[in-house]
Design a protein around this motif. Structure first.
Motif, PDB file in Angstrom:
ATOM      1  N   LEU A 179       0.848  -1.205  -0.043  1.00  0.00           N
ATOM      2  CA  LEU A 179      -0.071  -0.087  -0.274  1.00  0.00           C
ATOM      3  C   LEU A 179       0.844   0.870   0.127  1.00  0.00           C
ATOM      4  O   LEU A 179       0.426   2.260  -0.790  1.00  0.00           O
ATOM      5  CB  LEU A 179      -0.947   0.104   1.251  1.00  0.00           C
ATOM      6  CG  LEU A 179      -1.730   1.336   1.570  1.00  0.00           C
ATOM      7  CD1 LEU A 179      -2.674   1.527   0.292  1.00  0.00           C
ATOM      8  CD2 LEU A 179      -2.720   1.387   2.715  1.00  0.00           C
ATOM      9  N   GLN A 221      -8.843  -1.368   4.475  1.00  0.00           N
ATOM     10  CA  GLN A 221      -7.409  -1.084   3.582  1.00  0.00           C
ATOM     11  C   GLN A 221      -7.797  -1.108   2.302  1.00  0.00           C
ATOM     12  O   GLN A 221      -7.156  -0.059   1.570  1.00  0.00           O
ATOM     13  CB  GLN A 221      -6.368  -2.178   3.905  1.00  0.00           C
ATOM     14  CG  GLN A 221      -5.169  -1.706   3.238  1.00  0.00           C
ATOM     15  CD  GLN A 221      -3.923  -2.306   3.840  1.00  0.00           C
ATOM     16  OE1 GLN A 221      -3.612  -2.500   4.995  1.00  0.00           O
ATOM     17  NE2 GLN A 221      -2.980  -2.849   2.924  1.00  0.00           N
ATOM     18  N   THR A 242      -7.377   2.219   0.027  1.00  0.00           N
ATOM     19  CA  THR A 242      -6.667   2.369  -1.302  1.00  0.00           C
ATOM     20  C   THR A 242      -7.192   3.024  -2.398  1.00  0.00           C
ATOM     21  O   THR A 242      -6.822   3.757  -3.059  1.00  0.00           O
ATOM     22  CB  THR A 242      -6.165   1.152  -1.526  1.00  0.00           C
ATOM     23  OG1 THR A 242      -5.448   0.594  -0.511  1.00  0.00           O
ATOM     24  CG2 THR A 242      -4.920   1.152  -2.602  1.00  0.00           C
ATOM     25  N   SER A 301      -2.718  -6.607  -5.111  1.00  0.00           N
ATOM     26  CA  SER A 301      -3.905  -6.136  -4.608  1.00  0.00           C
ATOM     27  C   SER A 301      -5.216  -6.493  -5.445  1.00  0.00           C
ATOM     28  O   SER A 301      -6.409  -6.057  -4.866  1.00  0.00           O
ATOM     29  CB  SER A 301      -3.876  -4.595  -4.501  1.00  0.00           C
ATOM     30  OG  SER A 301      -2.521  -4.470  -3.869  1.00  0.00           O
TER      31      SER A 301
END
Length: 814
Positions: free
Chosen positions: A285, A684, A688, A768
């Protein structure tokens, strides 16, 4: 050519006057730089705190964690067993000190309302190994780290302040943990968070106790039955992590041979840096945000460079006159760079304000699982970074315009007339800069698009349970208070009965572990498998009605009932994943397996798969057992699950009253809803997507503004040319389409370069993405078309202005 320092103040005053005389230009440039520098400074603050800042221990780079995996069971990061810890401690040649640690938890009673506190059990060597001493009192002695010794505890700074009001006389006082008295011997510094460095604040240790292994845990029989002990060591001088890895591998080989490890119980040790473990999950991240902010900074610098290039064309006569009367090129370059630095410093000042707001937003709304995000702040190193960045950006966007102005030929601008149209060199440079802006914007746009598509796919995937209208209230029946399982089960049944009669509650159940909240694994062996053929599965102890309350479908067989008691045959319900993996092509109902050294369990049913740890991880094999039939270390853990149509706050208050009416010393903690658990598990990813999406929007706007400036400059410089052409009969539509065509050429070129760059940049996103390829064609086709439409819209207004030029006015234009 000499740079005369004495004339520098004069250049600064002149540069400031020039900016004040052009407030529109200055405001746009400063705002653009503020966005780029502010975003860069904020993200640098995150990078510095999360990745670069050393942990608050003595020589943290020399700290190494040793853990084990079970390849035969496809299980990683299980820690070590207590007996294995002693082997690593006594047989190693790589560590000067070794310590053990485990996570723990206690019911804290006797001071106000009962609390559930997080804790860690440490060996006496832990504090000296880390090089940290308590701010009050002392750490543990070797004698206190032996089983059966007196109960002592070291408090965290936060618990000492909040629960005991920072009492300076706390040492020697007694606190009640799980009904046992513990003597306070120390208080740790506020920065001490071991072994939960990098965990959210809610999961930090509130206190520490000696690990003091029970003799039974050190027996050879328990070597492969109970893992989970953490091991940390400090490397000896001159010893590398690679040497430590070979050392622990040799030790593991030795004790596996000595104690006859076989089959799936064979372990593989791994030694790695403790500092890396704390940021391992957050690293992708942070790297992604760093790359994104670099793109924004490049676009910001490119935008200001284009503004300066456009401004330089209007200042060329001024610089030609200065050259004609004796100014040398170095003096002109310095004058222009001074103006650029002034712009950049103003941008940095505004950027620090932007960064301060951004950091505050990150701390408040950022995901809790990013380590030390709550510690991010604008400290002096960050402010120095902003200052250096301002100087670097000034050189980046200011040097080329300054160089061009310093080499203007005086004779070409001292003539009475000039050519119709812009200078080709300036126009080419502006076009190149605009193309770079569009390419960088498209890279961010595609990255954000891929993450958004992935996030939507994740939301559309089945959770395995229905979170709507489900409330969760946790408590813990500690063994010291409820040593008799019959008494504890009676209290649990009474609570379930009382909660089921609350207004609005349609169903109630209890479980030791819930999806997306906490996990527990057990080892099992199929009935006819070899004696050493063990496997791992997730486990939860649940009450009858759990599947209905959670909204989990029963695919085959039956639910638990009140008849599933300790004196009846042991039964279990398994997940679809476990059924497919271990009973392919046949019904698992009626089949049997062994959990550890217990009696065999008969499979009574099959439940739908449920995501346990995260929504983007495949559901693991799962074994459900009845909390009223099986007694284990997790039997006292209770998460009451209530499906209700009532209000959250009112229901929690009623549940609290019912729990304390049964036992006033039962702690109530982590009250929440299943919908919040789902939301927190996606925090998260959501963060993001939002952050990268915001950067992409900013980048697109800056790129559109940049192209608008280029086309506006083109129109302004070619006003006379357009007037001549229209006076000679040119159609206004042809002028309009010529300008849009030029904008389209820039956009297509930028999109082409951006597509190529995004194919390389998307590799960073691979880990991701969820069920979305980095070559996702809708994203790679639709987003460039979207950006192209934005660019053409930005070019429409200058093109429209060009078609409204009066030929007679244009012919008089100079």
């Amino acid at each position: 050519m000499k740079w005369n320092v004495e004339t520098l103040p004069q250049d600064i005053r002149y540069g400031w006057r020039m900016l004040v005389r052009n407030p529109g230009f200055a405001a746009i440039a400063v705002l653009t730089l503020a966005i780029g520098i502010g975003a860069s400074t904020a993200v640098f603050s995150v990078v510095d705190t999360v990745l670069l800042r050393p942990l608050p221990y003595q020589q943290p780079g020399r700290l190494v964690v040793v853990t084990e995996s079970l390849p035969g069971m496809s299980t990683d990061e299980i820690g070590v067993s207590a007996a294995e810890y002693q082997d690593y401690r006594d047989r190693n040649r790589s560590f000067s000190q070794v310590a053990a640690y485990e996570s723990a938890g206690f019911n804290l009673t006797g001071v106000g309302q009962p609390l559930r506190v997080n804790a860690a059990a440490l060996s006496a060597s832990a504090f000296p190994l880390l090089g940290v001493s308590p701010v009050l009192g002392r750490g543990f002695t070797e004698q206190e780290d032996r089983y059966g010794s007196s109960n002592v505890v070291v408090l965290s700074h936060a618990l000492w302040e909040h629960q005991y009001s920072g009492d300076p006389n706390i040492l020697g006082k007694t606190v009640k943990l799980d009904e046992k008295p513990f003597t306070v011997i120390g208080v740790m510094p506020a920065s001490f968070r071991f072994p939960f460095d990098g965990a959210p604040l809610s999961e930090m240790a509130d206190l520490w106790v000696p690990i003091a292994f029970e003799p039974d845990r050190l027996s050879p029989e328990n070597r492969t039955r109970e893992f989970g002990v953490g091991l940390i060591g400090r490397l000896k001088p001159g010893v590398s992590k690679q040497q430590a890895q070979k050392d622990v591998e040799s030790i593991a080989t030795g004790f596996m041979q000595q104690y006859g490890y076989s089959g799936t119980a064979r372990v593989v040790p791994r030694a790695y840096a403790f500092a890396g473990r704390t940021v391992e999950k957050a690293r992708p991240l942070v790297i992604l945000l760093t790359l994104a902010v670099v793109c924004v900074l490049v676009i910001s610098c490119a935008n200001v460079a284009n503004l300066l290039l456009a401004r330089a064309s209007h200042r060329s006569p001024e610089m030609a006159i200065r050259s004609a009367i004796g100014a040398n090129p170095a003096r002109i370059v310095r004058q222009c760079l001074v103006e650029s630095v002034l712009l950049s410093i103003c941008g940095a000042g505004a950027g620090i304000i932007v960064a301060a707001g951004s950091v505050a937003g990150l701390r408040r709304f950022g995901p809790t699982d990013v380590p030390r995000l709550h510690d991010v702040m604008l400290h002096p190193i960050v402010l120095l970074f902003a200052l250096v960045l301002s100087v670097v950006t000034a050189i980046l966007f200011g040097f080329v315009p300054a160089w061009r102005l310093a080499h203007v030929a005086p004779q070409s601008f001292l003539k009475e007339s000039t050519q119709a149209g812009p200078a080709r060199g300036t126009q080419r440079l502006q076009n190149s800069v605009a193309t770079i802006e569009i390419a960088a914007a498209l890279v961010l746009l595609i990255a954000g698009g891929l993450l958004l598509r992935s996030f939507v796919r994740l939301l559309d995937s089945p959770f395995g349970f229905n979170p709507k209208g489900v409330f969760v209230v946790r408590t813990l029946f500690d063994r010291a208070r409820y040593p008799d399982p019959v008494k504890r089960q009676a209290a649990q049944r009474e609570l379930l009965d009382r909660l089921s009669r609350l207004p609005g509650v349609t169903s109630v159940a209890a479980a030791s572990h819930l999806p997306l909240s906490d996990t527990r694994q057990i080892g099992f062996r199929l009935e006819h498998a070899a004696a050493d053929d063990y496997h791992w599965a997730e486990n939860s102890l649940v009450s009858p009605g759990y599947f209905r309350s959670m909204g989990i479908s029963l695919i085959e067989g039956r639910d638990f009932t009140e008849q599933d008691r300790p004196d009846s045959p042991s039964v279990a319900i398994i997940s679809e994943k476990m059924a497919r993996q271990y009973f392919p092509g046949r019904s698992p109902v009626g089949q049997r397996f062994q959990w550890g050294d217990r009696a065999f369990f008969t499979i009574a049913g099959v439940a739908a798969d449920v995501h346990i740890s995260t929504l983007d991880a495949d559901p693991p094999p799962m074994i459900y057992t009845s909390m009223f039939q099986v007694e284990s270390g997790a039997s006292g853990r209770n998460a009451f699950v209530l499906r209700s149509n009532g209000e959250e706050q009112g229901l929690f208050q009623e549940v609290q009253q019912q729990v304390w009416s049964v036992d006033k010393d039962l702690p109530i903690y982590n009250t929440t809803t299943l919908e919040k658990l789902v939301s927190e598990s996606l925090a998260q990813r959501r963060f993001t997507v939002l952050l990268l999406g915001s950067f992409a929007v900013i980048a697109v706007l800056l790129a559109a503004i940049g192209l608008f400036g280029v086309i506006s400059y083109l129109v302004a410089e070619r006003t006379r040319e357009f007037g001549v052409r229209m006076a000679l009969g040119a159609d206004r539509g042809s002028i309009y389409w010529q300008i849009l065509k030029r904008a389209a050429e820039l956009a297509v070129g930028g999109c082409g370069i951006g597509l190529l760059l995004s194919l390389f940049a998307s590799r960073v996103l691979q880990a991701s993405l969820y069920q979305v390829s980095r070559f996702d064609w809708p994203t790679l086709v639709l987003l460039p078309l979207f950006l192209l439409s934005i660019v053409l819209f930005a070019a429409y207004w200058p093109a429209r202005r060009a078609t409204r030029v009066d030929p007679m006015v244009a012919l008089r234009y100079e």
